[in-house]
Motif scaffolding. Sequence first.
Motif, PDB file in Angstrom:
ATOM      1  N   ARG A  39     -12.154 -13.202 -13.554  1.00 62.31           N
ATOM      2  CA  ARG A  39     -12.601 -14.467 -12.982  1.00 62.31           C
ATOM      3  C   ARG A  39     -13.938 -14.224 -12.281  1.00 62.31           C
ATOM      4  O   ARG A  39     -14.138 -13.161 -11.677  1.00 62.31           O
ATOM      5  N   PRO A  40     -14.869 -15.169 -12.361  1.00 65.01           N
ATOM      6  CA  PRO A  40     -16.163 -14.970 -11.703  1.00 65.01           C
ATOM      7  C   PRO A  40     -16.011 -14.908 -10.187  1.00 65.01           C
ATOM      8  O   PRO A  40     -15.222 -15.663  -9.607  1.00 65.01           O
ATOM      9  N   ILE A  41     -16.767 -14.009  -9.586  1.00 64.79           N
ATOM     10  CA  ILE A  41     -16.722 -13.819  -8.133  1.00 64.79           C
ATOM     11  C   ILE A  41     -17.966 -14.431  -7.500  1.00 64.79           C
ATOM     12  O   ILE A  41     -19.082 -14.212  -7.964  1.00 64.79           O
ATOM     13  N   VAL A  42     -17.753 -15.181  -6.440  1.00 66.53           N
ATOM     14  CA  VAL A  42     -18.852 -15.666  -5.600  1.00 66.53           C
ATOM     15  C   VAL A  42     -18.719 -14.954  -4.260  1.00 66.53           C
ATOM     16  O   VAL A  42     -17.729 -15.150  -3.536  1.00 66.53           O
ATOM     17  N   ALA A  43     -19.669 -14.084  -3.955  1.00 68.21           N
ATOM     18  CA  ALA A  43     -19.618 -13.280  -2.734  1.00 68.21           C
ATOM     19  C   ALA A  43     -20.738 -13.688  -1.787  1.00 68.21           C
ATOM     20  O   ALA A  43     -21.865 -13.942  -2.221  1.00 68.21           O
ATOM     21  N   ILE A  44     -20.420 -13.737  -0.502  1.00 66.02           N
ATOM     22  CA  ILE A  44     -21.408 -14.074   0.531  1.00 66.02           C
ATOM     23  C   ILE A  44     -21.323 -13.019   1.620  1.00 66.02           C
ATOM     24  O   ILE A  44     -20.233 -12.717   2.112  1.00 66.02           O
ATOM     25  N   GLY A  45     -22.455 -12.437   1.981  1.00 70.03           N
ATOM     26  CA  GLY A  45     -22.435 -11.391   2.991  1.00 70.03           C
ATOM     27  C   GLY A  45     -23.832 -11.014   3.451  1.00 70.03           C
ATOM     28  O   GLY A  45     -24.822 -11.693   3.125  1.00 70.03           O
ATOM     29  N   PRO A  46     -23.950  -9.912   4.187  1.00 69.07           N
ATOM     30  CA  PRO A  46     -25.235  -9.511   4.763  1.00 69.07           C
ATOM     31  C   PRO A  46     -26.156  -8.873   3.732  1.00 69.07           C
ATOM     32  O   PRO A  46     -25.719  -8.427   2.665  1.00 69.07           O
ATOM     33  N   GLN A  47     -27.414  -8.820   4.061  1.00 66.68           N
ATOM     34  CA  GLN A  47     -28.401  -8.169   3.206  1.00 66.68           C
ATOM     35  C   GLN A  47     -28.131  -6.667   3.145  1.00 66.68           C
ATOM     36  O   GLN A  47     -27.745  -6.043   4.129  1.00 66.68           O
ATOM     37  N   GLY A  48     -28.315  -6.082   1.951  1.00 65.71           N
ATOM     38  CA  GLY A  48     -28.166  -4.641   1.792  1.00 65.71           C
ATOM     39  C   GLY A  48     -26.737  -4.157   1.687  1.00 65.71           C
ATOM     40  O   GLY A  48     -26.448  -2.977   1.894  1.00 65.71           O
ATOM     41  N   SER A  49     -25.812  -5.045   1.320  1.00 65.19           N
ATOM     42  CA  SER A  49     -24.408  -4.671   1.219  1.00 65.19           C
ATOM     43  C   SER A  49     -24.134  -3.883  -0.060  1.00 65.19           C
ATOM     44  O   SER A  49     -24.708  -4.156  -1.115  1.00 65.19           O
ATOM     45  N   ASP A  50     -23.213  -2.924   0.033  1.00 65.52           N
ATOM     46  CA  ASP A  50     -22.770  -2.187  -1.149  1.00 65.52           C
ATOM     47  C   ASP A  50     -22.098  -3.109  -2.160  1.00 65.52           C
ATOM     48  O   ASP A  50     -22.111  -2.839  -3.363  1.00 65.52           O
ATOM     49  N   VAL A  51     -21.490  -4.185  -1.674  1.00 66.08           N
ATOM     50  CA  VAL A  51     -20.802  -5.125  -2.563  1.00 66.08           C
ATOM     51  C   VAL A  51     -21.776  -5.716  -3.582  1.00 66.08           C
ATOM     52  O   VAL A  51     -21.445  -5.865  -4.762  1.00 66.08           O
ATOM     53  N   GLU A  52     -22.976  -6.042  -3.147  1.00 59.89           N
ATOM     54  CA  GLU A  52     -23.965  -6.648  -4.043  1.00 59.89           C
ATOM     55  C   GLU A  52     -24.261  -5.728  -5.225  1.00 59.89           C
ATOM     56  O   GLU A  52     -24.325  -6.180  -6.380  1.00 59.89           O
ATOM     57  N   LYS A  53     -24.429  -4.448  -4.966  1.00 60.83           N
ATOM     58  CA  LYS A  53     -24.742  -3.494  -6.041  1.00 60.83           C
ATOM     59  C   LYS A  53     -23.582  -3.373  -7.024  1.00 60.83           C
ATOM     60  O   LYS A  53     -23.787  -3.330  -8.248  1.00 60.83           O
ATOM     61  N   ILE A  54     -22.359  -3.325  -6.506  1.00 58.09           N
ATOM     62  CA  ILE A  54     -21.196  -3.192  -7.380  1.00 58.09           C
ATOM     63  C   ILE A  54     -21.053  -4.413  -8.285  1.00 58.09           C
ATOM     64  O   ILE A  54     -20.790  -4.287  -9.488  1.00 58.09           O
ATOM     65  N   LEU A  55     -21.221  -5.597  -7.725  1.00 57.68           N
ATOM     66  CA  LEU A  55     -21.118  -6.817  -8.524  1.00 57.68           C
ATOM     67  C   LEU A  55     -22.177  -6.845  -9.625  1.00 57.68           C
ATOM     68  O   LEU A  55     -21.894  -7.220 -10.771  1.00 57.68           O
ATOM     69  N   LYS A  56     -23.378  -6.431  -9.258  1.00 56.25           N
ATOM     70  CA  LYS A  56     -24.472  -6.435 -10.237  1.00 56.25           C
ATOM     71  C   LYS A  56     -24.225  -5.396 -11.328  1.00 56.25           C
ATOM     72  O   LYS A  56     -24.407  -5.674 -12.522  1.00 56.25           O
TER      73      LYS A  56
END
Length: 425
Positions: free
Chosen positions: A353-370
Amino acid sequence: MRKKVLIIAYYWPPAGGPGVQRWLKFVKYLPEFNIEPIVFVPENANYPIIDDTLEVEVSDAIEVIKLPISEPYKFASIFSKGKTTTISRGIINDNKKQSVLEKAMLFVRGNFFIPDARVGWVKPATSFLVNYISKHNIETVITTGPPHSIHLIGLNLKQKLDVKWLADFRDPWTTIGYHKQLKLTKSSQREHKSLEKQVLTAADQIIVTSSVTKSEFQNVTNQPIAVITNGYDDETNQVIERDTKFTLSHIGSLLSKRNPEILWKVLSELVKEDDSFRQDFQLNLVGFVSKEVLQTIKNLNLIDYTNEVGYVSHLESVRFQKKSQVLLLLEINSEDTRSIIPGKLFEYMVSNRPIVAIGPQGSDVEKILKDTNTGVYFEYDNYKLLKNTILQHYKAYKSNNLDVFPVGLQKYHRKSLTKTLSQLI
């Protein structure tokens, strides 16, 4: 012959929530890598969340040793059971909204119980384990925190027996978000820092769950630090039908500060502007939700579209993930939360399922999702882009074309992660 390793933890079934999952899964797979795990946990812990369904995941072949623990939360609940439970879950109100009792409890928790309310277990656990380790010829010990008082047991065992010691940090210590809310005196702050440094410099191997935490700890110690994230397991092969509604689902706790008004405003605006969206939309909140979050949702006229499910078993939460149209991953907008990678992220990623994530700049989560092509990450000033993305997902849902095409997920399987751990052991 299998190598024996002693794992010292606080969270263990029937405890529920994310804290128990990591080592429950490591213990499950370690025997496949010729390692015999022996688990040491409290006998009568005051867990804030209970999930009895997890007990079936503990193999009868695994030796689990238990020692009684005396916890101040049980005593404090005599005065205010509700406040005690929410504080032990990490749900802390903003300072202006705290009662006198809540402020007093936070002060006592932060300054009289360092590093945390389970510190009273350190001495009896150490005494018991010194004898047990010597008797059973165990050469390797692993501690996992929080609670970080568990690491003090490892520190004592290292000093007394010179065992090989791996310290696993599921979350940071002094830089985790709630740490600043404990009303610490300057001397208490110094004591926390001192204990943290002692652990980080005495352990033979540090394990962390994010690269941000690794960078942070490298400023404190020269000891080797390995990143082993949380992951996913093969929870169920059951075919689960998708929701007929356009469901946006958040799985897990929504604390007072984890209240993304940018998201609620976007959804409120879409409900006002689009009759079709209004008829199809449903917000699922699966887990504990603070009153502040619910009040914000109510103020923005979204309460009629909100399904407050509450806490469910881990298996049931997986079902919610698989049947939802879109999954929400929400983190506090703070420098201190850049290192937080929620365990549910990895289960989200294999839910297709598509994930919509919201959080701070420079998060490890952003890299994993990408890297895995499993979702889109937004910072707290991306209002227009967030709205457009949700609208695009809605249009894809209407055309029965809301799909996700992940890549490279296998390295996050619990068995693959356990293999990396086995190499450190």
